[in-house]
Design an enzyme around this catalytic site. Structure first.
Site, PDB file in Angstrom:
ATOM      1  N   SER A 206     -28.256  38.493  20.652  1.00 53.86           N
ATOM      2  CA  SER A 206     -27.141  37.571  20.464  1.00 53.86           C
ATOM      3  C   SER A 206     -27.218  36.957  19.063  1.00 53.86           C
ATOM      4  CB  SER A 206     -27.207  36.473  21.529  1.00 53.86           C
ATOM      5  OG  SER A 206     -28.386  35.714  21.355  1.00 53.86           O
ATOM      6  N   TYR A 207     -26.233  36.151  18.755  1.00 50.77           N
ATOM      7  CA  TYR A 207     -26.136  35.541  17.436  1.00 50.77           C
ATOM      8  C   TYR A 207     -27.409  34.756  17.093  1.00 50.77           C
ATOM      9  CZ  TYR A 207     -23.961  33.141  13.556  1.00 50.77           C
ATOM     10  OH  TYR A 207     -23.666  32.674  12.319  1.00 50.77           O
ATOM     11  N   PRO A 208     -28.022  35.072  15.950  1.00 51.01           N
ATOM     12  CA  PRO A 208     -29.358  34.517  15.695  1.00 51.01           C
ATOM     13  C   PRO A 208     -29.404  33.129  15.057  1.00 51.01           C
ATOM     14  CG  PRO A 208     -28.800  36.096  13.992  1.00 51.01           C
ATOM     15  CD  PRO A 208     -27.620  36.051  14.931  1.00 51.01           C
TER      16      PRO A 208
END
Length: 692
Positions: A330-332
């Site tokens: 997922s978005y880091p």
DNA sequence: GCAAGGTC
């Protein structure tokens, strides 16, 4: 009412989510040559709106710049540093960013409404405003709405589309304030420093000596720790160690831990010996547990990367970004350490059960071992914690480090969904003469999450034999042992990140960049703990052998003495990277401290930043003064003022003027005392004066 | 060719 709607998202993940959840089915994507311009087109029939397309926009569009800065550049001379506090500023748009604006402008012509889907934070609001102005240029009568969302789950997206909001102009104003202050101060001080200090030493010729509201405090932390290590004076302490053999050797620890006065220890010791036998005064047995980790945030990922994977924070972020764009995680960039109720954790776990190493463990979670993850206290209202979204085999990733970072993210995720480790702790306390001692035993019963999370250790100690309350026994051995306090280590990267985080220096997305920046500027170098420096050794004093574990390696609880500032650093290995300031970095921090404090007090009375003693601590300072240029107080104060703007208690005009005034005082003082700064640089860089 | 913030 039928209206065509233009959606503008901040990044592909959001664009994809709204396309999928709001479309009637068919989605077509159109990529252009520009990486930031990507259009998703779909039919859309929703709540009285009829839509056609959604545009992806990433990043800020315009860059603030001081008027004619480029034109003035030649030689850096024609515009004096102090002018940078006053000169008008304008917005410049780079060509690739102009493509974003043009795309929005064009699409706006075909739409009656604009829905802005940027991140729901301050910066996102500002980008939303840029999107609005671009759209209005294409269609002056377009209706502008803003979506408020905290994740990209279907139900949530649909609800966000139904309930539209207005742009919050206060937040936009707050960001504009931050941008202007950062630009003016950065430009002014950088020019001043570069022009004034480079001529001092040949080694600095052609270099840029930059100042930034984030890079300087970061440097300040490194220098502060360095100076405390350097000025550390070891002290000898003594303690009584008691051993008793009953089947196994049991070591009893002295309740006083240790004392710094030998005579007193000797007197107490004599009294113990005179008592001959010891009495069991208390037996405590209770179950204990070690908690599973919290869901993963960016800051934690960076710390874990340098601590356990030995990959520095900037590289960890680069790898994480690639894993994200490839669709594995997922978005880091997230501050959130709690999973939303709506997220389907089981289906995410299921994807991992094919792995050779942790597949069985994942299957075990699905078969009944699953526990709802703990919820931390942070939520950025924009992104979930970092977690794997798809399975990828180790061999399929292009490099070894990427595989290790992915593995860490997966293991951390599985650990979050596991039960705490369980154990059993026993403590036996005894009285021996006038003194009391105790022994501890730990039995780990269920490792649970630790089975999949090898980065943390929790192991059984030797088990205590049976004792009865009030029983007496004669200790096998009683001794006075001496030891010495050891200096704290130089700052490590996880510690620096923790300090920046706690003091609001930079954001999750930028902290790694600031650290890289102070390396690039040669303000600091990294080296392996206990090893030698990569390129430039600190000049004075020599290596620090750290006789860790001499005496007793646990310390610090002895009231009054906190000389031994050993830090908890997770599993210790001898390859931790530590930060050492260069002579230049030290000179800058010391030079400002001296120059700015000379007006009212001698430099020697300037208090040192003692709060960095612990790994994480917030610095509190009631009334910031200009002597703390290199410390986090001013940045903190600015943050507080930005918050006030968001809440309508202050305005951009007032805050910009106030803040610049504050720094202008520091600036003119630094100009008056420029000789002091030059001396510091000369002293450190040329090594003319080796006194610390 | 100076900052920090966003994103690929």
């Amino acid at each position: 009412m039928v209206r065509k709607v233009l959606f503008v998202a901040e990044k592909p993940a959001i664009a994809k989510a709204i396309s999928q959840h709001l479309s009637g089915g068919q989605i077509t994507t159109r990529n252009t040559g520009n990486q930031y311009v990507k259009n998703y087109c779909f039919d859309f029939d929703f709540g009285g709106y009829w839509g056609r397309s959604s545009v992806v926009v990433t990043s800020v569009i315009g860059h603030l710049t001081v008027t004619d800065f480029d034109a003035e550049y030649r030689g850096w001379g024609s515009c004096s540093p102090s002018d940078l506090f006053e000169l008008p500023i304008r917005t410049r748009v780079d060509s690739d960013k102009k493509a974003i604006a043009d795309n929005i402008k064009k699409e706006a012509q075909y739409a009656q409404s604009l829905f802005i889907w940027t991140d729901c934070d301050r910066e996102g609001e500002f980008i939303g405003d840029e999107v609005r102005s671009a759209a209005v240029q294409g269609n002056s009568r377009i209706e502008v709405k803003r979506a408020k969302f905290s994740n990209t789950e279907r139900a949530h997206i649909i609800q966000a589309a139904r309930r539209q909001h207005e742009l919050d102009m206060r937040q936009v104003e707050a960001v504009a304030t931050r941008i202007e202050v950062d630009l003016r101060l950065g430009a002014a001080f950088t020019r001043f420093q570069t022009l004034a200090l480079c001529p001092v030493a040949p080694a600095l010729d052609g270099k840029v000596i930059s100042y930034g509201s984030c890079q300087f405090p970061a440097l300040g932390f490194v220098v502060d720790r360095y100076l405390r290590v350097r000025s550390f004076v070891p002290e000898t302490f003594w303690y009584i160690r008691l051993q008793y053999t009953r089947g196994v050797d049991v070591t009893f620890h002295w309740s006083r831990n240790r004392l710094f006065d030998r005579a007193i220890v000797t007197i107490l010791f004599e009294k113990c010996i005179a008592a001959k036998s010891a009495t069991v005064t208390n037996i405590q047995q209770k179950s204990t547990s070690k908690w599973r980790p919290l869901p993963l945030t960016t800051v934690e990922l960076q710390k874990a990367g340098s601590r356990w994977l030995r990959i520095d924070s900037q590289r960890v972020m680069k790898i994480a970004e690639e894993l994200y764009t490839q669709g594995w995680i997922s978005y880091p960039r997230t501050e959130t350490d709690q999973f939303d109720k709506g997220i389907n954790l089981r289906s995410l776990i299921e994807k991992q059960n094919q792995d050779q190493n942790w597949g069985n463990y994942a299957q075990g979670l699905l078969n009944g071992n699953f526990q709802q993850p703990r919820a931390g206290s942070h939520n950025d209202q924009a992104h979930p914690p970092i977690h794997p979204v798809n399975y990828v085999a180790r061999g399929a990733l292009d490099n070894y480090d990427a595989a290790r970072v992915y593995e860490f993210i997966v293991r951390r995720f599985l650990a979050c969904c596991s039960d705490d480790a369980r154990g059993f702790k026993s403590t036996v306390s005894i009285a021996y003469g006038p003194e009391s001692f105790h022994a501890n035993g730990l039995l780990v019963l269920e490792k649970n999450y630790l089975d999949v999370y090898p980065y943390e250790k929790w192991e059984s100690s030797q088990q205590l034999p049976e004792f009865r309350l009030n029983e007496t026994f004669e200790p096998t051995e009683a001794k006075i042992i001496d030891g010495q306090t050891t200096a704290p280590g130089y700052l490590t990267e996880p510690e620096l990140i923790a300090l920046m985080d706690a003091n609001g220096i930079g954001t999750d997305a930028t902290m790694a960049e600031h650290i890289a920046k102070i390396k690039e500027r040669s303000y600091v170098v990294t080296r392996s703990r206990g090893g030698t420096t990569n390129n430039q050794p600190p000049t004075r004093g020599a290596t620090r052998g750290r006789p860790r574990g001499r005496g007793r390696g646990r310390g610090g609880q002895n009231g009054g003495h906190s000389h031994d500032t050993e830090t908890e650093n997770g599993p210790r290995s001898n390859t931790v990277e530590e930060f050492v300031p260069t002579t230049l970095g030290t000179a800058l921090i010391q030079g400002y401290e001296t120059a700015l404090s000379q007006t009212d007090r001698p430099a020697s009375t300037v208090p040192s930043l003692s709060s960095t003693a612990s790994t994480v601590s917030t610095l509190n300072h009631a009334s910031p003064d200009i002597t703390s240029l290199a410390k986090p107080f001013l940045r903190k104060e600015l943050e507080a003022k930005l918050k006030a703007i968001c809440e309508g208690r202050n305005t951009k005009a007032v805050v910009v003027a106030e803040t610049l005034e504050q720094y202008r005082r520091a600036f003119s003082l630094a100009n008056q005392k420029v000789a002091v700064l030059k001396d510091a640089v000369r002293e450190y860089v040329l090594g003319e004066n080796r006194r610390l």
